[in-house]
Motif scaffolding. Structure first.
Motif, PDB file in Angstrom:
ATOM      1  N   SER A  75       0.624  -1.265   0.004  1.00 25.11           N
ATOM      2  CA  SER A  75      -0.031   0.051  -0.083  1.00 25.11           C
ATOM      3  C   SER A  75       0.934   1.264   0.064  1.00 25.11           C
ATOM      4  CB  SER A  75      -0.959  -0.060   1.183  1.00 25.11           C
ATOM      5  OG  SER A  75      -1.936  -1.128   0.951  1.00 25.11           O
ATOM      6  N   ALA A  76       1.999   1.472   0.872  1.00 25.90           N
ATOM      7  CA  ALA A  76       2.764   2.451   0.913  1.00 25.90           C
ATOM      8  C   ALA A  76       3.503   2.930  -0.411  1.00 25.90           C
ATOM      9  CB  ALA A  76       3.621   2.341   2.237  1.00 25.90           C
ATOM     10  N   LEU A  77       4.208   1.764  -0.823  1.00 29.25           N
ATOM     11  CA  LEU A  77       5.351   2.001  -1.755  1.00 29.25           C
ATOM     12  C   LEU A  77       4.642   1.628  -3.298  1.00 29.25           C
ATOM     13  CD1 LEU A  77       8.561   0.298  -0.291  1.00 29.25           C
ATOM     14  CD2 LEU A  77       7.768   2.549  -0.288  1.00 29.25           C
ATOM     15  N   LEU A  78       3.763   0.702  -3.442  1.00 33.76           N
ATOM     16  CA  LEU A  78       3.462   0.414  -4.717  1.00 33.76           C
ATOM     17  C   LEU A  78       1.942   0.909  -4.956  1.00 33.76           C
ATOM     18  CD1 LEU A  78       4.639  -3.237  -4.562  1.00 33.76           C
ATOM     19  CD2 LEU A  78       5.787  -1.335  -5.536  1.00 33.76           C
ATOM     20  N   ASN A  79       1.304   1.454  -3.990  1.00 38.71           N
ATOM     21  CA  ASN A  79      -0.203   1.977  -4.200  1.00 38.71           C
ATOM     22  C   ASN A  79      -1.094   0.736  -4.525  1.00 38.71           C
ATOM     23  OD1 ASN A  79      -2.094   3.767  -3.777  1.00 38.71           O
ATOM     24  ND2 ASN A  79      -1.993   4.706  -6.156  1.00 38.71           N
ATOM     25  N   ARG A  80      -0.858  -0.566  -3.853  1.00 37.29           N
ATOM     26  CA  ARG A  80      -1.711  -1.911  -4.050  1.00 37.29           C
ATOM     27  C   ARG A  80      -1.737  -2.450  -3.065  1.00 37.29           C
ATOM     28  NH1 ARG A  80       0.011  -6.911  -7.720  1.00 37.29           N
ATOM     29  NH2 ARG A  80      -2.131  -7.869  -7.718  1.00 37.29           N
ATOM     30  N   ASP A  81      -3.176  -2.515  -2.784  1.00 36.91           N
ATOM     31  CA  ASP A  81      -3.737  -3.461  -1.770  1.00 36.91           C
ATOM     32  C   ASP A  81      -3.614  -4.981  -1.826  1.00 36.91           C
ATOM     33  OD1 ASP A  81      -4.406  -4.403   0.894  1.00 36.91           O
ATOM     34  OD2 ASP A  81      -6.267  -3.667   0.682  1.00 36.91           O
ATOM     35  N   PHE A  82      -2.448  -5.616  -1.556  1.00 39.91           N
ATOM     36  CA  PHE A  82      -2.563  -7.139  -1.544  1.00 39.91           C
ATOM     37  C   PHE A  82      -3.601  -7.946  -0.927  1.00 39.91           C
ATOM     38  CE2 PHE A  82       2.048  -5.870  -2.635  1.00 39.91           C
ATOM     39  CZ  PHE A  82       1.953  -6.381  -3.986  1.00 39.91           C
ATOM     40  N   GLY A  83      -3.881  -7.402   0.006  1.00 42.36           N
ATOM     41  CA  GLY A  83      -5.100  -8.268   0.991  1.00 42.36           C
ATOM     42  C   GLY A  83      -4.661  -9.371   1.509  1.00 42.36           C
ATOM     43  N   SER A  84      -3.101  -9.406   1.888  1.00 40.19           N
ATOM     44  CA  SER A  84      -2.636 -10.702   2.511  1.00 40.19           C
ATOM     45  C   SER A  84      -3.147 -10.819   3.872  1.00 40.19           C
ATOM     46  CB  SER A  84      -1.000 -10.590   2.673  1.00 40.19           C
ATOM     47  OG  SER A  84      -0.504 -10.249   1.274  1.00 40.19           O
ATOM     48  N   LEU A  85      -3.698 -10.116   4.690  1.00 42.20           N
ATOM     49  CA  LEU A  85      -4.120 -10.256   6.002  1.00 42.20           C
ATOM     50  C   LEU A  85      -5.439 -10.796   5.726  1.00 42.20           C
ATOM     51  CD1 LEU A  85      -3.010  -7.026   7.634  1.00 42.20           C
ATOM     52  CD2 LEU A  85      -2.237  -9.363   8.356  1.00 42.20           C
ATOM     53  N   GLU A  86      -6.179 -10.322   5.014  1.00 46.18           N
ATOM     54  CA  GLU A  86      -7.643 -10.966   4.854  1.00 46.18           C
ATOM     55  C   GLU A  86      -7.664 -12.359   4.161  1.00 46.18           C
ATOM     56  OE1 GLU A  86      -6.716  -8.115   3.709  1.00 46.18           O
ATOM     57  OE2 GLU A  86      -7.769  -6.443   5.117  1.00 46.18           O
ATOM     58  N   THR A  87      -6.811 -12.659   3.299  1.00 44.74           N
ATOM     59  CA  THR A  87      -6.645 -14.083   2.768  1.00 44.74           C
ATOM     60  C   THR A  87      -5.618 -14.932   3.393  1.00 44.74           C
ATOM     61  OG1 THR A  87      -5.094 -13.352   1.025  1.00 44.74           O
ATOM     62  CG2 THR A  87      -7.644 -13.313   0.700  1.00 44.74           C
TER      63      THR A  87
END
Length: 94
Positions: A75-87
């Motif tokens: 989120s901070a560097l790539l402006n992309r939410d990977f959603g690792s915590l949710e999955t």
């Protein structure tokens, strides 16, 4: 000096001006809400895992902290939410 030390000094002189702005107080401070949100999600996952059982221990490493770091960096560097915590599948409950 060794070749290794010389190399690191070379890198520091050449690239420190490019990296330095990222570590200014204002820039780091702007990341606090993002990190707080990801930490809140992490704690929520732990609470879901624990449920009513207060005797379960959660192994924080390597799984959960990697998911947390992946989400914050994404989120901070790539402006992309990977959603690792949710999955997260690697809950590492003992």
């Amino acid at each position: 000096m060794t070749i290794r030390t010389d190399f690191f000094l070379f890198l520091k002189r050449k690239y420190s001006h490019a990296v330095h702005p990222a570590f200014k107080f204002e820039n780091v401070q702007s990341l606090v809400p993002l990190i707080y949100d990801k930490a809140r999600r992490l704690v929520g996952q732990w609470q879901d895992q624990l449920g009513q059982n207060k005797e379960i221990k959660i192994d924080l490493l390597p799984g959960w902290m990697q998911y947390f770091a992946m989400d914050v960096i994404g989120s901070a560097l790539l402006n992309r939410d990977f959603g690792s915590l949710e999955t997260a599948k690697d809950d590492k409950l003992l």
